[in-house]
Design an enzyme around this catalytic site. Structure first.
Site, PDB file in Angstrom:
ATOM      1  N   ASP A 154       0.832  -1.211   0.000  1.00 27.07           N
ATOM      2  CA  ASP A 154       0.000   0.000   0.000  1.00 27.07           C
ATOM      3  C   ASP A 154       0.859   1.250   0.000  1.00 27.07           C
ATOM      4  O   ASP A 154       0.457   2.284  -0.517  1.00 27.07           O
ATOM      5  CB  ASP A 154      -0.938  -0.014   1.206  1.00 27.07           C
ATOM      6  CG  ASP A 154      -2.002  -1.072   0.993  1.00 27.07           C
ATOM      7  OD1 ASP A 154      -1.760  -2.239   1.369  1.00 27.07           O
ATOM      8  OD2 ASP A 154      -3.039  -0.749   0.381  1.00 27.07           O
TER       9      ASP A 154
HETATM   10  O1  MRU Z   1      -7.598  -2.902   2.806  1.00 26.06           O
HETATM   11  P1  MRU Z   1      -7.335  -3.295   1.380  1.00 26.06           P
HETATM   12  O2  MRU Z   1      -8.117  -4.486   0.945  1.00 26.06           O
HETATM   13  O3  MRU Z   1      -7.462  -2.112   0.437  1.00 26.06           O
HETATM   14  O4  MRU Z   1      -5.804  -3.711   1.393  1.00 26.06           O
HETATM   15  C1  MRU Z   1      -5.228  -4.194   0.208  1.00 26.06           C
HETATM   16  C2  MRU Z   1      -3.802  -4.577   0.352  1.00 26.06           C
HETATM   17  O5  MRU Z   1      -3.234  -4.486   1.404  1.00 26.06           O
HETATM   18  C3  MRU Z   1      -3.085  -4.989  -0.889  1.00 26.06           C
HETATM   19  O6  MRU Z   1      -2.106  -5.932  -0.603  1.00 26.06           O
HETATM   20  C4  MRU Z   1      -2.419  -3.765  -1.513  1.00 26.06           C
HETATM   21  O7  MRU Z   1      -3.321  -2.688  -1.627  1.00 26.06           O
HETATM   22  C5  MRU Z   1      -1.862  -4.063  -2.870  1.00 26.06           C
HETATM   23  S1  MRU Z   1      -3.118  -4.331  -4.107  1.00 26.06           S
HETATM   24  C6  MRU Z   1      -2.300  -4.552  -5.572  1.00 26.06           C
END
Ligand code: MRU
Length: 356
Positions: free
Chosen positions: A246
């Site tokens: 993220d």
């Molecule tokens: O809370 P989320 O579902 O948005 O978290 C998603 C993640 O942590 C993913 O691993 C990250 O965003 C990478 S998506 C290519």
């Protein structure tokens, strides 16, 4: 054909409502920025790249249907609405990076005396729409670099078993996926023996979304619960772990879905290489290290309930951070669309690429 989380034609944006998956596949309209903010905040669309793309396209839809009497008014609206979209979720950096780029573009076009109001609008729409195609081609490059790196570090000719966490596939991106793109590429190369995906408590992106994608795309896959990772590594000859991100800090510290850090610790113990797959739009070289990353905290209910059913003792306090930070020292490589970088020289490489 793999799943499509985002459907866009000029003036119309639809997203697959991820709160209803895996049992219902329903697209909902995103009519403008207010809807864009809501679907991101409620996690009807999630995953760092998809958040940025849907956020920016929600503004494109709104601008498409609006008429402006001056470039200055359009610029003010673009800046205000993009900053609002950034506030929908705090940890992933992609929306912020995209917003900064688009605000710079709006500033330049406002100053350009040869550019009319209509031309400014068209240029803005064109740039925003290009994010969809670019994300898919970046993911394919990540897939290729990542698959090659994993096979090289494995060192044998036979197909590999890998582990992934959370959801990083077509549902989290414009298509193909980042970490799941690496898995997909291994399969295309005939080099994937098996992929294991974690349930990813408490939001269950692994069980609900990754498992759904893996079944849909007919990849050889098995679901495990998060507490099985050490046992899996001890007994199943896992060649590598590959996860998404993220926000990656300048020193390589990586914020990703809660549970990523403990997988990296266990991987280190078992001498299994741990890779982060992240496009440049997930890399924040403006922050020195992971301590600077704001971690989103989510409602207790995600831990205490499964659907409508309460599973935790009433009265218990909960702590529910949605992400954790994996220290760079546990990461073998950051797989980008430009190649695989060691966390140590990540910032230098990213700066060079940005200057090209
Ligand atoms: O809370 P989320 O579902 O948005 O978290 C998603 C993640 O942590 C993913 O691993 C990250 O965003 C990478 S998506 C290519």
């Amino acid at each position: 054909m793999s799943l499509q989380s985002i459907k866009y034609v000029q003036g119309k944006l639809e997203i697959l409502d991820q709160l209803l998956l895996p049992l219902n596949s329903k697209y909902i309209d995103v009519k403008g920025v207010e809807d864009g903010w809501k679907v991101i905040n409620r996690m009807q669309v999630r995953g760092a790249p998809a958040i940025a793309i849907v956020g920016c396209l929600s503004l494109a839809v709104e601008l498409y249907n609006e008429n402006f009497d001056s470039k200055k008014t359009m610029r003010q609206e673009i800046e205000g609405k993009l900053n609002y979209l950034v506030s929908a979720r705090p940890t992933a950096v992609n929306m912020k990076i995209a917003a900064d780029e688009l605000i710079n573009l709006a500033n330049e076009l406002t100053k350009d005396e040869n550019c009319s109001v209509n031309e400014m609008k068209s240029k803005f729409l064109e740039t925003t729409e290009a994010m969809l195609e670019k994300d898919i081609s970046d993911n394919k490059a990540i897939g290729k670099f990542g698959a090659e790196a994993i096979l090289q570090s494995y060192g044998k000719d036979s197909p590999v078993k890998v582990l992934t966490h959370c959801n990083t596939g077509s549902l989290a991106t414009a298509g193909y996926g980042t970490a799941l793109g690496v898995v997909r590429k291994l399969k295309e190369m005939g080099k994937l023996e098996h992929v294991f995906c974690t349930e990813t408590r408490p939001y269950n992106q692994g069980a609900r979304l990754t498992a759904f994608e893996l079944v849909h795309d007919k990849l050889p896959a098995t679901l495990i619960v998060d507490s099985m990772v050490a046992a899996l590594m001890r007994s199943k000859n896992i060649a590598a772990v590959v996860v998404g991100a993220d926000r990656v800090a300048a020193n390589g510290d990586t914020a990703n879905k809660i549970g990523t850090y403990q997988i990296a610790v266990v991987a280190k113990h078992h001498n299994i290489p741990f890779y982060v797959a992240a496009p440049l739009t997930s890399i924040d070289i403006n922050i020195a290290n992971g301590d600077c990353i704001i971690i989103e905290e989510r409602p207790d209910r995600e831990m205490t309930h499964v659907g409508e059913h309460r599973i935790a003792a009433p009265g218990i306090k909960c702590w529910n951070p949605a992400f954790d930070v994996t220290p760079a020292s546990l990461i073998k490589g950051i797989i980008t669309e430009h190649g695989v970088f060691s966390p140590h020289n990540l910032a230098e490489n990213v700066k060079n690429l940005q200057n090209v």
